[in-house]
Design a protein around this motif. Structure first.
Motif, PDB file in Angstrom:
ATOM      1  N   ARG A  19       0.839  -1.207   0.000  1.00 29.66           N
ATOM      2  CA  ARG A  19       0.000   0.000   0.000  1.00 29.66           C
ATOM      3  C   ARG A  19       0.868   1.250   0.000  1.00 29.66           C
ATOM      4  O   ARG A  19       0.627   2.192  -0.753  1.00 29.66           O
ATOM      5  CB  ARG A  19      -0.921  -0.015   1.214  1.00 29.66           C
ATOM      6  N   ARG A  20       1.894   1.244   0.834  1.00 24.79           N
ATOM      7  CA  ARG A  20       2.786   2.404   0.908  1.00 24.79           C
ATOM      8  C   ARG A  20       3.494   2.617  -0.435  1.00 24.79           C
ATOM      9  O   ARG A  20       3.615   3.751  -0.898  1.00 24.79           O
ATOM     10  CB  ARG A  20       3.794   2.224   2.035  1.00 24.79           C
ATOM     11  N   ALA A  21       3.951   1.546  -1.053  1.00 22.28           N
ATOM     12  CA  ALA A  21       4.633   1.656  -2.347  1.00 22.28           C
ATOM     13  C   ALA A  21       3.689   2.238  -3.402  1.00 22.28           C
ATOM     14  O   ALA A  21       4.093   3.085  -4.212  1.00 22.28           O
ATOM     15  CB  ALA A  21       5.155   0.293  -2.789  1.00 22.28           C
ATOM     16  N   ILE A  22       2.442   1.807  -3.394  1.00 20.54           N
ATOM     17  CA  ILE A  22       1.447   2.331  -4.342  1.00 20.54           C
ATOM     18  C   ILE A  22       1.222   3.819  -4.097  1.00 20.54           C
ATOM     19  O   ILE A  22       1.201   4.625  -5.035  1.00 20.54           O
ATOM     20  CB  ILE A  22       0.129   1.538  -4.249  1.00 20.54           C
ATOM     21  N   LEU A  23       1.057   4.199  -2.839  1.00 19.07           N
ATOM     22  CA  LEU A  23       0.843   5.608  -2.504  1.00 19.07           C
ATOM     23  C   LEU A  23       2.048   6.461  -2.917  1.00 19.07           C
ATOM     24  O   LEU A  23       1.880   7.566  -3.443  1.00 19.07           O
ATOM     25  CB  LEU A  23       0.573   5.772  -1.008  1.00 19.07           C
ATOM     26  N   GLU A  24       3.249   5.949  -2.686  1.00 20.59           N
ATOM     27  CA  GLU A  24       4.453   6.703  -3.061  1.00 20.59           C
ATOM     28  C   GLU A  24       4.542   6.866  -4.575  1.00 20.59           C
ATOM     29  O   GLU A  24       4.928   7.934  -5.063  1.00 20.59           O
ATOM     30  CB  GLU A  24       5.698   6.015  -2.505  1.00 20.59           C
ATOM     31  N   THR A  25       4.171   5.832  -5.322  1.00 21.74           N
ATOM     32  CA  THR A  25       4.165   5.924  -6.786  1.00 21.74           C
ATOM     33  C   THR A  25       3.143   6.951  -7.248  1.00 21.74           C
ATOM     34  O   THR A  25       3.427   7.787  -8.121  1.00 21.74           O
ATOM     35  CB  THR A  25       3.852   4.545  -7.401  1.00 21.74           C
ATOM     36  N   GLU A  26       1.953   6.908  -6.675  1.00 17.63           N
ATOM     37  CA  GLU A  26       0.918   7.880  -7.038  1.00 17.63           C
ATOM     38  C   GLU A  26       1.360   9.298  -6.706  1.00 17.63           C
ATOM     39  O   GLU A  26       1.105  10.229  -7.485  1.00 17.63           O
ATOM     40  CB  GLU A  26      -0.395   7.547  -6.334  1.00 17.63           C
ATOM     41  N   LEU A  27       2.035   9.475  -5.578  1.00 14.19           N
ATOM     42  CA  LEU A  27       2.521  10.795  -5.190  1.00 14.19           C
ATOM     43  C   LEU A  27       3.538  11.314  -6.213  1.00 14.19           C
ATOM     44  O   LEU A  27       3.454  12.467  -6.648  1.00 14.19           O
ATOM     45  CB  LEU A  27       3.137  10.754  -3.793  1.00 14.19           C
ATOM     46  N   ARG A  28       4.475  10.470  -6.611  1.00 12.32           N
ATOM     47  CA  ARG A  28       5.466  10.890  -7.619  1.00 12.32           C
ATOM     48  C   ARG A  28       4.776  11.265  -8.932  1.00 12.32           C
ATOM     49  O   ARG A  28       5.157  12.247  -9.576  1.00 12.32           O
ATOM     50  CB  ARG A  28       6.487   9.775  -7.856  1.00 12.32           C
ATOM     51  N   GLN A  29       3.758  10.515  -9.322  1.00 13.37           N
ATOM     52  CA  GLN A  29       3.032  10.815 -10.560  1.00 13.37           C
ATOM     53  C   GLN A  29       2.320  12.163 -10.462  1.00 13.37           C
ATOM     54  O   GLN A  29       2.338  12.954 -11.412  1.00 13.37           O
ATOM     55  CB  GLN A  29       2.030   9.706 -10.873  1.00 13.37           C
ATOM     56  N   GLU A  30       1.689  12.435  -9.342  1.00 13.10           N
ATOM     57  CA  GLU A  30       0.987  13.714  -9.161  1.00 13.10           C
ATOM     58  C   GLU A  30       1.975  14.873  -9.103  1.00 13.10           C
ATOM     59  O   GLU A  30       1.714  15.943  -9.642  1.00 13.10           O
ATOM     60  CB  GLU A  30       0.109  13.678  -7.912  1.00 13.10           C
ATOM     61  N   GLN A  31       3.116  14.662  -8.453  1.00 17.71           N
ATOM     62  CA  GLN A  31       4.132  15.714  -8.405  1.00 17.71           C
ATOM     63  C   GLN A  31       4.671  16.007  -9.809  1.00 17.71           C
ATOM     64  O   GLN A  31       4.908  17.166 -10.150  1.00 17.71           O
ATOM     65  CB  GLN A  31       5.256  15.316  -7.451  1.00 17.71           C
ATOM     66  N   ALA A  32       4.829  14.973 -10.619  1.00 13.57           N
ATOM     67  CA  ALA A  32       5.274  15.155 -12.002  1.00 13.57           C
ATOM     68  C   ALA A  32       4.203  15.897 -12.802  1.00 13.57           C
ATOM     69  O   ALA A  32       4.528  16.764 -13.631  1.00 13.57           O
ATOM     70  CB  ALA A  32       5.582  13.805 -12.649  1.00 13.57           C
ATOM     71  N   ALA A  33       2.937  15.589 -12.555  1.00 16.07           N
ATOM     72  CA  ALA A  33       1.846  16.283 -13.253  1.00 16.07           C
ATOM     73  C   ALA A  33       1.832  17.760 -12.883  1.00 16.07           C
ATOM     74  O   ALA A  33       1.635  18.627 -13.749  1.00 16.07           O
ATOM     75  CB  ALA A  33       0.503  15.629 -12.914  1.00 16.07           C
ATOM     76  N   LEU A  34       2.060  18.073 -11.606  1.00 17.81           N
ATOM     77  CA  LEU A  34       2.106  19.466 -11.171  1.00 17.81           C
ATOM     78  C   LEU A  34       3.288  20.191 -11.824  1.00 17.81           C
ATOM     79  O   LEU A  34       3.140  21.312 -12.314  1.00 17.81           O
ATOM     80  CB  LEU A  34       2.201  19.546  -9.650  1.00 17.81           C
ATOM     81  N   ALA A  35       4.431  19.537 -11.860  1.00 19.83           N
ATOM     82  CA  ALA A  35       5.606  20.144 -12.498  1.00 19.83           C
ATOM     83  C   ALA A  35       5.340  20.399 -13.979  1.00 19.83           C
ATOM     84  O   ALA A  35       5.720  21.444 -14.511  1.00 19.83           O
ATOM     85  CB  ALA A  35       6.825  19.242 -12.316  1.00 19.83           C
ATOM     86  N   ALA A  36       4.669  19.467 -14.643  1.00 21.61           N
ATOM     87  CA  ALA A  36       4.347  19.636 -16.064  1.00 21.61           C
ATOM     88  C   ALA A  36       3.405  20.817 -16.262  1.00 21.61           C
ATOM     89  O   ALA A  36       3.572  21.602 -17.203  1.00 21.61           O
ATOM     90  CB  ALA A  36       3.728  18.359 -16.627  1.00 21.61           C
ATOM     91  N   LEU A  37       2.433  20.964 -15.378  1.00 19.24           N
ATOM     92  CA  LEU A  37       1.515  22.107 -15.473  1.00 19.24           C
ATOM     93  C   LEU A  37       2.281  23.425 -15.331  1.00 19.24           C
ATOM     94  O   LEU A  37       1.988  24.402 -16.015  1.00 19.24           O
ATOM     95  CB  LEU A  37       0.449  22.032 -14.384  1.00 19.24           C
ATOM     96  N   GLN A  38       3.244  23.445 -14.445  1.00 16.84           N
ATOM     97  CA  GLN A  38       3.997  24.670 -14.187  1.00 16.84           C
ATOM     98  C   GLN A  38       4.993  24.974 -15.299  1.00 16.84           C
ATOM     99  O   GLN A  38       5.394  26.112 -15.475  1.00 16.84           O
ATOM    100  CB  GLN A  38       4.713  24.554 -12.841  1.00 16.84           C
ATOM    101  N   ARG A  39       5.404  23.957 -16.076  1.00 19.62           N
ATOM    102  CA  ARG A  39       6.383  24.136 -17.156  1.00 19.62           C
ATOM    103  C   ARG A  39       5.746  24.566 -18.472  1.00 19.62           C
ATOM    104  O   ARG A  39       6.448  24.888 -19.403  1.00 19.62           O
ATOM    105  CB  ARG A  39       7.096  22.810 -17.431  1.00 19.62           C
ATOM    106  N   GLU A  40       4.462  24.561 -18.586  1.00 17.83           N
ATOM    107  CA  GLU A  40       3.803  24.740 -19.875  1.00 17.83           C
ATOM    108  C   GLU A  40       3.999  26.113 -20.517  1.00 17.83           C
ATOM    109  O   GLU A  40       3.535  26.338 -21.608  1.00 17.83           O
ATOM    110  CB  GLU A  40       2.312  24.429 -19.753  1.00 17.83           C
ATOM    111  N   GLY A  41       4.663  27.036 -19.878  1.00 17.30           N
ATOM    112  CA  GLY A  41       4.956  28.315 -20.495  1.00 17.30           C
ATOM    113  C   GLY A  41       3.861  29.350 -20.326  1.00 17.30           C
ATOM    114  O   GLY A  41       4.096  30.525 -20.502  1.00 17.30           O
ATOM    115  N   GLN A  42       2.688  28.915 -20.010  1.00 17.42           N
ATOM    116  CA  GLN A  42       1.608  29.856 -19.715  1.00 17.42           C
ATOM    117  C   GLN A  42       1.037  29.471 -18.354  1.00 17.42           C
ATOM    118  O   GLN A  42       1.249  28.357 -17.891  1.00 17.42           O
ATOM    119  CB  GLN A  42       0.541  29.815 -20.799  1.00 17.42           C
ATOM    120  N   PRO A  43       0.349  30.390 -17.717  1.00 20.91           N
ATOM    121  CA  PRO A  43      -0.174  30.066 -16.385  1.00 20.91           C
ATOM    122  C   PRO A  43      -1.062  28.825 -16.442  1.00 20.91           C
ATOM    123  O   PRO A  43      -1.887  28.677 -17.343  1.00 20.91           O
ATOM    124  CB  PRO A  43      -1.002  31.297 -16.009  1.00 20.91           C
TER     125      PRO A  43
END
Length: 70
Positions: A19-43
């Motif tokens: 369960r912890r491994a799954i949660l950690e994987t999901e957290l990394r995926q969401e953090q990557a999604a947030l970083a991608a949103l912030q990199r898009e060049g526009q707000p």
């Protein structure tokens, strides 16, 4: 009886680790999604950013409730 308790404890520990491994994987995926949103060049779309941040916050809460692996 004692071996049943030991195997039950071991099974629970393994489920908790999975369960912890799954949660950690999901957290990394969401953090990557947030970083991608912030990199898009526009707000980023505020609704999309809020959804991702809410997911990150929820995953942090779940991980805090999950004991660290022993």
């Amino acid at each position: 009886w004692s071996s049943d308790v030991c195997s039950s404890d071991l099974a629970q520990r393994l489920r908790d680790q999975d369960r912890r491994a799954i949660l950690e994987t999901e957290l990394r995926q969401e953090q990557a999604a947030l970083a991608a949103l912030q990199r898009e060049g526009q707000p980023p779309d505020p609704a999309a950013r809020r959804r991702v941040q809410d997911n990150i916050d929820a995953l942090h809460r779940e991980l805090a409730r999950t004991a660290a692996p022993r």
